[in-house]
Design an enzyme around this catalytic site. Structure first.
Site, PDB file in Angstrom:
ATOM      1  N   GLY A  40      -3.246   7.729  19.312  1.00 29.03           N
ATOM      2  CA  GLY A  40      -4.013   7.276  20.467  1.00 29.03           C
ATOM      3  C   GLY A  40      -3.960   5.759  20.504  1.00 29.03           C
ATOM      4  O   GLY A  40      -2.965   5.159  20.113  1.00 29.03           O
ATOM      5  N   CYS A  41      -5.029   5.144  20.947  1.00 25.43           N
ATOM      6  CA  CYS A  41      -5.073   3.685  21.025  1.00 25.43           C
ATOM      7  C   CYS A  41      -4.785   3.079  19.652  1.00 25.43           C
ATOM      8  O   CYS A  41      -5.403   3.435  18.651  1.00 25.43           O
ATOM      9  CB  CYS A  41      -6.449   3.234  21.527  1.00 25.43           C
TER      10      CYS A  41
END
Length: 156
Positions: free
Chosen positions: A4-5
């Site tokens: 993800g981020c």
């Protein structure tokens, strides 16, 4: 590893003894170095954290088990509030000798969640360093958004 981020993923891995260096960047997209803006417009790259580690202090199996503690392994192109192909999860290896360990840990996780994982397991085809302002972003901006709970940043 793409989780993800990349801001939170980097901060999460930085806490472990044996992690020598981390760098956020863009991986396994087209063979051209993208900008952050291009990645956000579905360039095909994943936000990824390159992790260098001392195998005498921490092993790949441990790193993978930590990784699975902070991702939703069945979410497709999504982690927390972040959605898009750049937020896909992936384990990108640099040496084929890593693959048996990766597959072993993935099988354990898949058995525990009871469904197929949405985590890519592929060789690292390319990695382009992200812009400097993304490196150690949550250290520079402690209030920045992250899908990983703050408590997970202080396990060690």
């Amino acid at each position: 590893m793409a989780g993800g981020c990349f801001w939170g993923t980097q901060k999460f891995f930085d806490q472990f003894d044996g992690v020598v260096r981390t760098e956020v960047g863009y991986a396994n997209g087209p063979n051209t170095a993208p900008s952050y803006e291009e990645v956000c417009k579905s360039s095909g790259h994943a936000e990824t954290v390159l992790i260098e580690y001392d195998e005498n202090k921490i092993g790949l199996k441990d790193l993978l088990r930590y990784y699975f503690m902070v991702i939703d392994p069945v979410a497709v192109n999504k982690q927390g509030n972040d959605t898009g192909i750049q937020y896909r999860t992936g384990i990108y290896y640099t040496d084929s000798s890593m693959l048996p360990t990766i597959m072993e840990v993935c099988a354990e996780v898949e058995k525990n969640v009871g469904q197929p994982l949405a985590v890519e397991v592929k060789p690292l085809l390319n990695f382009y360093s992200a812009e400097e302002y993304h490196q150690k972003y949550l250290d520079k901006n402690p209030g920045g958004y992250c899908h990983i709970p703050v408590a997970m940043m202080h396990l060690k």
